[in-house]
Scaffold this motif. Structure first.
Motif, PDB file in Angstrom:
ATOM      1  N   MET A   2     -21.776 -47.476 -64.173  1.00  0.00           N
ATOM      2  CA  MET A   2     -20.913 -46.411 -63.668  1.00  0.00           C
ATOM      3  C   MET A   2     -19.812 -46.090 -64.677  1.00  0.00           C
ATOM      4  O   MET A   2     -18.671 -45.868 -64.318  1.00  0.00           O
ATOM      5  N   THR A   4     -17.532 -44.001 -66.758  1.00  0.00           N
ATOM      6  CA  THR A   4     -17.069 -42.609 -66.635  1.00  0.00           C
ATOM      7  C   THR A   4     -16.190 -42.203 -67.816  1.00  0.00           C
ATOM      8  O   THR A   4     -15.412 -41.262 -67.721  1.00  0.00           O
ATOM      9  N   LEU A  27     -19.773 -36.567 -56.825  1.00  0.00           N
ATOM     10  CA  LEU A  27     -20.876 -36.642 -57.779  1.00  0.00           C
ATOM     11  C   LEU A  27     -20.325 -36.447 -59.174  1.00  0.00           C
ATOM     12  O   LEU A  27     -19.513 -35.556 -59.413  1.00  0.00           O
ATOM     13  N   ARG A  28     -20.754 -37.298 -60.098  1.00  0.00           N
ATOM     14  CA  ARG A  28     -20.319 -37.214 -61.483  1.00  0.00           C
ATOM     15  C   ARG A  28     -21.498 -36.857 -62.371  1.00  0.00           C
ATOM     16  O   ARG A  28     -22.613 -37.338 -62.150  1.00  0.00           O
ATOM     17  N   LYS A  29     -21.261 -36.046 -63.376  1.00  0.00           N
ATOM     18  CA  LYS A  29     -22.324 -35.656 -64.296  1.00  0.00           C
ATOM     19  C   LYS A  29     -22.655 -36.834 -65.213  1.00  0.00           C
ATOM     20  O   LYS A  29     -21.764 -37.539 -65.689  1.00  0.00           O
ATOM     21  N   LEU A  30     -23.949 -37.029 -65.457  1.00  0.00           N
ATOM     22  CA  LEU A  30     -24.362 -38.110 -66.352  1.00  0.00           C
ATOM     23  C   LEU A  30     -23.799 -37.899 -67.756  1.00  0.00           C
ATOM     24  O   LEU A  30     -23.645 -36.764 -68.205  1.00  0.00           O
ATOM     25  N   GLN A 182     -28.342 -38.493 -56.939  1.00  0.00           N
ATOM     26  CA  GLN A 182     -27.138 -38.028 -56.255  1.00  0.00           C
ATOM     27  C   GLN A 182     -26.636 -39.049 -55.242  1.00  0.00           C
ATOM     28  O   GLN A 182     -25.430 -39.208 -55.059  1.00  0.00           O
ATOM     29  N   TRP A 186     -24.323 -39.608 -58.964  1.00  0.00           N
ATOM     30  CA  TRP A 186     -24.465 -38.881 -60.221  1.00  0.00           C
ATOM     31  C   TRP A 186     -25.281 -37.606 -60.021  1.00  0.00           C
ATOM     32  O   TRP A 186     -25.999 -37.463 -59.027  1.00  0.00           O
ATOM     33  N   SER A 188     -27.523 -34.480 -62.589  1.00  0.00           N
ATOM     34  CA  SER A 188     -27.958 -34.018 -63.912  1.00  0.00           C
ATOM     35  C   SER A 188     -28.687 -32.700 -63.726  1.00  0.00           C
ATOM     36  O   SER A 188     -28.910 -32.247 -62.607  1.00  0.00           O
ATOM     37  N   THR A 199     -32.342 -39.206 -66.661  1.00  0.00           N
ATOM     38  CA  THR A 199     -32.032 -39.406 -65.250  1.00  0.00           C
ATOM     39  C   THR A 199     -32.739 -40.639 -64.714  1.00  0.00           C
ATOM     40  O   THR A 199     -32.143 -41.462 -64.012  1.00  0.00           O
ATOM     41  N   THR A 202     -31.146 -43.851 -66.028  1.00  0.00           N
ATOM     42  CA  THR A 202     -29.886 -44.145 -65.336  1.00  0.00           C
ATOM     43  C   THR A 202     -30.149 -44.665 -63.931  1.00  0.00           C
ATOM     44  O   THR A 202     -29.538 -45.651 -63.493  1.00  0.00           O
ATOM     45  N   GLN A 206     -29.287 -48.701 -61.973  1.00  0.00           N
ATOM     46  CA  GLN A 206     -28.326 -48.887 -60.894  1.00  0.00           C
ATOM     47  C   GLN A 206     -28.616 -50.197 -60.167  1.00  0.00           C
ATOM     48  O   GLN A 206     -29.776 -50.598 -59.993  1.00  0.00           O
TER      49      GLN A 206
END
Length: 309
Positions: A2, A4, A27-30, A182, A186, A188, A199, A202, A206
């Motif tokens: 994670m 960032t 939600l954060r962009k990869l 999501q 995250w 993309s 994607t 990643t 997790q």
């Protein structure tokens, strides 16, 4: 996984505050794809896994063509922990005819993007051929296209991150790659081969607790084993299974078979209902066939080299 650091610190501070409110999800962009190798940059000792994704001109591998492929190699220790990973290698290819508008809409590729481009066949075979396991999301699709284009890769072991990880048991809804990402916080841009491989990489890194573990009085996991999704996939792929084939089953048994979880194989050379089960579930299936007066099925042991074909 994670990290960032690629995101704006001020925005991250607001996001962290908002994430504490149960009425919101963040939600954060990869981050942009990167590689990470130990020592002098050469591949470490360990299991080599290839993540792969293809974009194609249609859903029919017999008549369509691959227009994009992406491959990422990673190396794992004996427990499935990540030791290092190469950059993503990707190629575009001109199919020799205009793209269907629907394919252009899905992939965001235009004829001008593909004009004069060609996949490096030798490089693809070299990358995938060195892998101990090839992984794709819905790999039954990618496998057909790759083995048709590069028959020298036929018979390699494959694993499917879509079907071989029990996502519902882990508390996730659906099986689409983007939706699963999501649910891990995250997002993309989907439907380009390199982006989907990143994607998938990643998502598989997790970490979540194993399901079916003991919980405390508040419903929280207690003494749960934390593992990456990739470790779960490796375990599932290595587990032998059996393909139960209801060859010769009468037509009027089709609804029973469907309700039992059997799927219809419409291939002209096969045409039967089938289901894949763990080895310890075979006896229960044979009993079920007898109780329902359906002819005894054929049983075929399956490993990662036969699965998904």
């Amino acid at each position: 996984m994670m990290n960032t650091s690629h995101l704006d610190p001020a925005s991250e501070a607001f996001a962290d505050r908002l994430a504490q409110d149960p009425d919101y999800r963040i939600l954060r962009k990869l981050p942009r794809p990167f590689s990470e190798m130990t020592g002098e940059g050469g591949p470490p000792e360990g299991m080599c896994v290839a993540l792969v994704d293809t974009e194609t001109t249609s859903l029919d591998a017999e008549n369509g063509k691959i227009i994009e492929i992406a491959v990422k190699l990673l190396w794992l220790d004996e427990t499935g922990e990540l030791l290092g990973h190469f950059p993503i290698f990707s190629w575009l290819e001109d199919p020799g005819h205009p793209l269907d508008p629907e394919i252009s809409r899905i992939t965001r590729l235009r004829d001008s993007d593909l004009a004069g481009k060609a996949i490096d066949d030798e490089a693809v075979v070299r990358l995938l051929g060195r892998a101990d396991l090839i992984v794709a999301h819905n790999c039954a699709f990618d496998l057909r296209w790759i083995e048709k284009r590069w028959p020298q890769l036929s018979g390699m072991p494959w694993a499917c991150s879509c079907s071989e990880i029990d996502w519902p048991a882990l508390g996730f809804e659906g099986r689409s790659l983007q939706f699963l990402l999501q649910q891990h916080g995250w997002f993309s841009i989907p439907h380009r081969a390199a982006g989907d491989v990143w994607t998938l990489f990643t998502l598989l890194q997790q970490v979540r607790p194993d399901p079916h573990e003991a919980r405390d009085q508040f419903g929280e996991h207690r003494d749960s084993k934390m593992r990456t999704h990739l470790q779960r996939l490796l375990e599932a792929s290595a587990r032998p299974s059996v393909k139960i084939m209801a060859v010769g089953a009468p037509f009027n048994s089709r609804h029973l078979l469907q309700q039992r979880g059997y799927r219809w194989d419409s291939d002209a050379q096969r045409k039967f209902w089938w289901r894949e089960v763990n080895s310890d579930e075979v006896e229960a299936e044979l009993i079920w066939f007898r109780r329902n007066a359906i002819p005894a099925p054929r049983c075929l042991p399956i490993t990662a080299r036969q699965r998904h074909r």
